[in-house]
Motif scaffolding. Sequence first.
Motif, mmCIF file in Angstrom:
data_model
loop_
_atom_site.group_PDB
_atom_site.id
_atom_site.type_symbol
_atom_site.label_atom_id
_atom_site.label_comp_id
_atom_site.label_asym_id
_atom_site.label_seq_id
_atom_site.Cartn_x
_atom_site.Cartn_y
_atom_site.Cartn_z
ATOM 1 N N GLU A 289 4.231 -64.423 -25.242
ATOM 2 C CA GLU A 289 3.558 -63.158 -25.584
ATOM 3 C C GLU A 289 2.241 -63.009 -24.825
ATOM 4 O OE1 GLU A 289 1.253 -60.940 -29.201
ATOM 5 O OE2 GLU A 289 3.097 -62.002 -29.748
ATOM 6 N N GLN A 290 1.484 -64.089 -24.704
ATOM 7 C CA GLN A 290 0.228 -64.007 -23.956
ATOM 8 C C GLN A 290 0.498 -63.667 -22.487
ATOM 9 O OE1 GLN A 290 -2.190 -67.580 -23.716
ATOM 10 N NE2 GLN A 290 -4.061 -66.357 -23.577
ATOM 11 N N LEU A 291 1.569 -64.224 -21.932
ATOM 12 C CA LEU A 291 1.917 -63.879 -20.550
ATOM 13 C C LEU A 291 2.315 -62.405 -20.464
ATOM 14 C CD1 LEU A 291 2.199 -64.835 -17.624
ATOM 15 C CD2 LEU A 291 4.620 -65.145 -18.102
ATOM 16 N N MET A 292 3.098 -61.927 -21.443
ATOM 17 C CA MET A 292 3.492 -60.516 -21.447
ATOM 18 C C MET A 292 2.256 -59.624 -21.473
ATOM 19 S SD MET A 292 5.705 -58.118 -21.590
ATOM 20 C CE MET A 292 4.656 -56.786 -21.099
ATOM 21 N N ARG A 293 1.309 -59.940 -22.338
ATOM 22 C CA ARG A 293 0.082 -59.143 -22.423
ATOM 23 C C ARG A 293 -0.687 -59.178 -21.103
ATOM 24 N NH1 ARG A 293 -1.507 -57.334 -27.337
ATOM 25 N NH2 ARG A 293 -0.363 -58.080 -29.147
ATOM 26 N N SER A 294 -0.765 -60.340 -20.488
ATOM 27 C CA SER A 294 -1.511 -60.455 -19.230
ATOM 28 C C SER A 294 -0.813 -59.699 -18.108
ATOM 29 C CB SER A 294 -1.719 -61.920 -18.851
ATOM 30 O OG SER A 294 -0.523 -62.536 -18.424
ATOM 31 N N ARG A 295 0.513 -59.666 -18.121
ATOM 32 C CA ARG A 295 1.247 -58.909 -17.104
ATOM 33 C C ARG A 295 1.054 -57.403 -17.316
ATOM 34 N NH1 ARG A 295 4.915 -60.737 -13.733
ATOM 35 N NH2 ARG A 295 6.352 -59.024 -14.148
ATOM 36 N N TYR A 296 1.062 -56.961 -18.565
ATOM 37 C CA TYR A 296 0.775 -55.549 -18.832
ATOM 38 C C TYR A 296 -0.621 -55.203 -18.288
ATOM 39 C CZ TYR A 296 -0.632 -51.307 -21.124
ATOM 40 O OH TYR A 296 -1.129 -50.046 -21.363
ATOM 41 N N SER A 297 -1.594 -56.041 -18.600
ATOM 42 C CA SER A 297 -2.958 -55.801 -18.109
ATOM 43 C C SER A 297 -2.992 -55.775 -16.584
ATOM 44 C CB SER A 297 -3.915 -56.868 -18.639
ATOM 45 O OG SER A 297 -4.098 -56.716 -20.024
ATOM 46 N N ALA A 298 -2.209 -56.637 -15.950
ATOM 47 C CA ALA A 298 -2.157 -56.652 -14.483
ATOM 48 C C ALA A 298 -1.592 -55.335 -13.955
ATOM 49 C CB ALA A 298 -1.332 -57.832 -13.989
ATOM 50 N N TRP B 242 -1.230 -46.852 -17.120
ATOM 51 C CA TRP B 242 -0.788 -47.527 -18.342
ATOM 52 C C TRP B 242 -1.884 -47.392 -19.382
ATOM 53 C CZ3 TRP B 242 4.131 -48.642 -18.635
ATOM 54 C CH2 TRP B 242 4.845 -48.806 -17.452
ATOM 55 N N VAL B 243 -1.524 -46.921 -20.601
ATOM 56 C CA VAL B 243 -2.551 -46.583 -21.586
ATOM 57 C C VAL B 243 -2.518 -47.412 -22.873
ATOM 58 C CG1 VAL B 243 -2.868 -44.239 -20.738
ATOM 59 C CG2 VAL B 243 -1.164 -44.670 -22.497
ATOM 60 N N ARG B 244 -1.379 -48.016 -23.208
ATOM 61 C CA ARG B 244 -1.328 -48.764 -24.476
ATOM 62 C C ARG B 244 -0.103 -49.662 -24.504
ATOM 63 N NH1 ARG B 244 0.743 -47.294 -29.731
ATOM 64 N NH2 ARG B 244 1.224 -45.247 -28.878
ATOM 65 N N LEU B 245 -0.282 -50.834 -25.085
ATOM 66 C CA LEU B 245 0.809 -51.796 -25.242
ATOM 67 C C LEU B 245 1.041 -52.060 -26.715
ATOM 68 C CD1 LEU B 245 2.783 -53.926 -24.033
ATOM 69 C CD2 LEU B 245 0.877 -55.553 -24.168
ATOM 70 N N GLU B 246 2.315 -52.022 -27.115
ATOM 71 C CA GLU B 246 2.718 -52.411 -28.473
ATOM 72 C C GLU B 246 3.662 -53.595 -28.363
ATOM 73 O OE1 GLU B 246 4.047 -49.229 -31.404
ATOM 74 O OE2 GLU B 246 4.314 -48.254 -29.444
ATOM 75 N N ILE B 247 3.342 -54.697 -29.010
ATOM 76 C CA ILE B 247 4.261 -55.827 -29.103
ATOM 77 C C ILE B 247 5.070 -55.616 -30.375
ATOM 78 C CG2 ILE B 247 4.488 -58.329 -29.332
ATOM 79 C CD1 ILE B 247 3.408 -57.473 -26.593
ATOM 80 N N LEU B 248 6.390 -55.516 -30.222
ATOM 81 C CA LEU B 248 7.260 -55.214 -31.368
ATOM 82 C C LEU B 248 7.858 -56.465 -31.998
ATOM 83 C CD1 LEU B 248 9.034 -52.145 -29.789
ATOM 84 C CD2 LEU B 248 7.093 -52.156 -31.358
ATOM 85 N N GLY B 249 7.941 -57.548 -31.238
ATOM 86 C CA GLY B 249 8.490 -58.786 -31.771
ATOM 87 C C GLY B 249 8.697 -59.794 -30.668
ATOM 88 N N ALA C 161 -13.991 -52.939 -19.607
ATOM 89 C CA ALA C 161 -14.800 -53.745 -20.526
ATOM 90 C C ALA C 161 -13.904 -54.359 -21.594
ATOM 91 C CB ALA C 161 -15.880 -52.885 -21.159
ATOM 92 N N SER C 162 -13.035 -53.548 -22.211
ATOM 93 C CA SER C 162 -12.100 -54.081 -23.199
ATOM 94 C C SER C 162 -10.774 -54.376 -22.502
ATOM 95 C CB SER C 162 -11.907 -53.091 -24.346
ATOM 96 O OG SER C 162 -11.374 -51.888 -23.868
ATOM 97 N N CYS C 163 -10.056 -55.339 -23.021
ATOM 98 C CA CYS C 163 -8.826 -55.759 -22.356
ATOM 99 C C CYS C 163 -7.711 -54.730 -22.568
ATOM 100 C CB CYS C 163 -8.389 -57.120 -22.866
ATOM 101 S SG CYS C 163 -7.182 -57.881 -21.754
ATOM 102 N N PRO C 164 -7.016 -54.348 -21.497
ATOM 103 C CA PRO C 164 -5.911 -53.388 -21.623
ATOM 104 C C PRO C 164 -4.768 -53.879 -22.509
ATOM 105 C CG PRO C 164 -6.538 -53.628 -19.323
ATOM 106 C CD PRO C 164 -7.282 -54.678 -20.092
ATOM 107 N N VAL D 244 10.077 -61.331 -25.529
ATOM 108 C CA VAL D 244 9.066 -60.457 -26.133
ATOM 109 C C VAL D 244 9.572 -59.027 -26.006
ATOM 110 C CG1 VAL D 244 6.684 -59.625 -26.080
ATOM 111 C CG2 VAL D 244 7.177 -62.014 -25.487
ATOM 112 N N GLU D 245 9.683 -58.346 -27.147
ATOM 113 C CA GLU D 245 10.043 -56.926 -27.146
ATOM 114 C C GLU D 245 8.752 -56.123 -27.228
ATOM 115 O OE1 GLU D 245 12.485 -53.514 -29.670
ATOM 116 O OE2 GLU D 245 12.596 -55.610 -30.324
ATOM 117 N N PHE D 246 8.642 -55.131 -26.361
ATOM 118 C CA PHE D 246 7.410 -54.350 -26.308
ATOM 119 C C PHE D 246 7.689 -52.899 -25.947
ATOM 120 C CE2 PHE D 246 8.164 -55.604 -21.987
ATOM 121 C CZ PHE D 246 7.783 -54.520 -21.228
ATOM 122 N N ARG D 247 6.683 -52.074 -26.204
ATOM 123 C CA ARG D 247 6.630 -50.696 -25.701
ATOM 124 C C ARG D 247 5.330 -50.570 -24.922
ATOM 125 N NH1 ARG D 247 8.597 -48.652 -30.792
ATOM 126 N NH2 ARG D 247 10.739 -48.003 -30.485
ATOM 127 N N ALA D 248 5.435 -50.154 -23.676
ATOM 128 C CA ALA D 248 4.256 -49.912 -22.841
ATOM 129 C C ALA D 248 4.166 -48.410 -22.618
ATOM 130 C CB ALA D 248 4.381 -50.660 -21.523
#
Length: 140
Positions: free
Chosen positions: A44-53, A83-90, A16-19, A103-107
């Motif tokens: 960044e939007q692509l990074m988020r969508s790939r994490y969700s994928a 996969w439980v949480r995504l943090e975008i760091l910069g 229901a909510s986006c990963p 995009v630097e991130f922690r998944a």
Amino acid sequence: MSRRTRRPQPARPTPASCPCGLPAAYDACCGRLHRGEAQAATAEQLMRSRYSAFAIRDEAYLLRSWHPTTRPPRVELDPGLRWVRLEILGSTDGTAFHQAGTVEFRAHYAEGGRTGELHENSRFVRDGGAWVYVDGDSLP
């Protein structure tokens, strides 16, 4: 002449909510990109969508959003990893005014009762006008 009935493919459960962590429903957020109804406007939007994928196990989207020169033939998704949480760091560049960005991130993930994280600085470029993932450097 026999008649074959196509067995319906089970629908992939969608959250229901986006990963990706944004305060939006999956269908209105990354789901639009996964279904091909929209393209990522930024790296960044692509990074988020790939994490969700990865989170919903959408291998086809992961491959479509990967640069052709670095794309593997397939993505090996570990069935025991969640996969439980995504943090975008910069991020650097990667907006509508750029052709490349990072995009630097922690998944964060859970596997076999343990938790862990993937820390990466990912590189993205525009290919035919669309943002695609090129590669990334793992960070400590």
